[in-house]
Write an enzyme that holds these catalytic residues in place. Structure first.
Site: not given
Ligand code: 13P
Length: 250
Positions: A11-12, A168, A234-235
């Site tokens: 997820n960008w 999440e 995410g990141g």
């Molecule tokens: P991170 O991996 O940056 O914690 O983000 C998780 C997220 O919200 C993916 O949808």
């Protein structure tokens, strides 16, 4: 029951410009060289990059999804994007109910359920997100919060093909904190029980992703937990080497 094929989805969020199309190409190139039968992979870019990535000549088996959709097909909804428009871009999935949308836009379980149904109407797979806040966890309410979000935001008609659940925990998103393996096992086990009781065999084979600071260093451990069928990243999905490393950890 056939084994569940895991999904690693990136997820960008609100990151990425045209200069990052090469990152997508690098991820596609790395992924397509692996045994793609082992795990599905997907990138969910911002809307501005959706068509470019979904139609990228080198995408191969790397899927592309959107991060949100409106409920309606067309109409006077300035700034919104319909599921049919997402399908028209050649994307195949959409994230609905991310905690950042629940928080930033006040999205309710009811609205998220409608978005999931709207996405099915357009032929998209819905990735429906749930997860407790830090306060809710401290109060001992994690399982009940997850249960009410799941019951409220996953509509009847959900199948293993048209729906993916992403757990999440809000406090683990973008913080570098991850839930312990024991906590993940407990919550994913609870989600599985609920899915089976609502959707029978479909619920038994529906994918349940873990999300929240998944990175190279913890992916293998998290992916090995019972009822964890992949990750929503995410990141770390912004860096091709990291995302490919997470894929390799499956
Ligand atoms: P991170 O991996 O940056 O914690 O983000 C998780 C997220 O919200 C993916 O949808």
């Amino acid at each position: 029951m056939a084994a569940i094929k895991p999904l690693i989805a990136g997820n960008w969020k609100m990151n990425g410009s045209r200069s990052n199309i090469s990152d997508f190409a690098a991820i596609a190139s790395g992924y397509n060289k692996t045994d793609t039968g082992k795990a599905d992979a997907m990138i969910c870019p911002p809307f501005t990059l959706l068509a470019a990535l979904a139609n990228h000549p080198d995408a191969g088996a790397l899927a592309v999804g959107a991060q949100d959709c409106h409920v309606a097909q067309t109409g006077a909804h300035t700034g919104d994007i319909s599921p049919e428009m997402i399908t028209d871009c050649s994307a195949s999935a959409v994230i609905v109910g991310h905690s950042e949308r629940r928080a930033d836009h006040g999205e309710s379980n009811e609205l998220i359920a409608q978005k999931a149904q709207a996405s099915w109407r357009a032929g998209l797979m819905a990735i429906i997100c749930i997860g407790e806040t830090e306060q809710q966890r401290q109060n001992g309410d994690t399982l009940s919060v997850v249960e009410s979000q799941l019951t409220g935001s996953v509509p009847q008609g959900a199948t293993a093909k048209n729906t993916v659940i992403a757990y999440e925990p809000v406090w683990a998103i973008g913080t570098g904190l991850t839930a312990s393996v024991e906590d993940v096992a407990e919550v994913h086990g609870h989600i599985r029980q609920l899915l089976v009781s609502s959707f029978g065999d479909e619920g038994a084979s529906m994918r349940i992703l873990y999300g929240g600071s998944v990175k190279l260093g913890n992916a293998a451990q998290l992916m090995a937990v019972d009822n964890v069928n992949g990750a929503l990243v995410g990141g770390a999905s912004l860096k091709p080497v990291d995302f490919l490393g997470i894929l390799a950890a499956i």
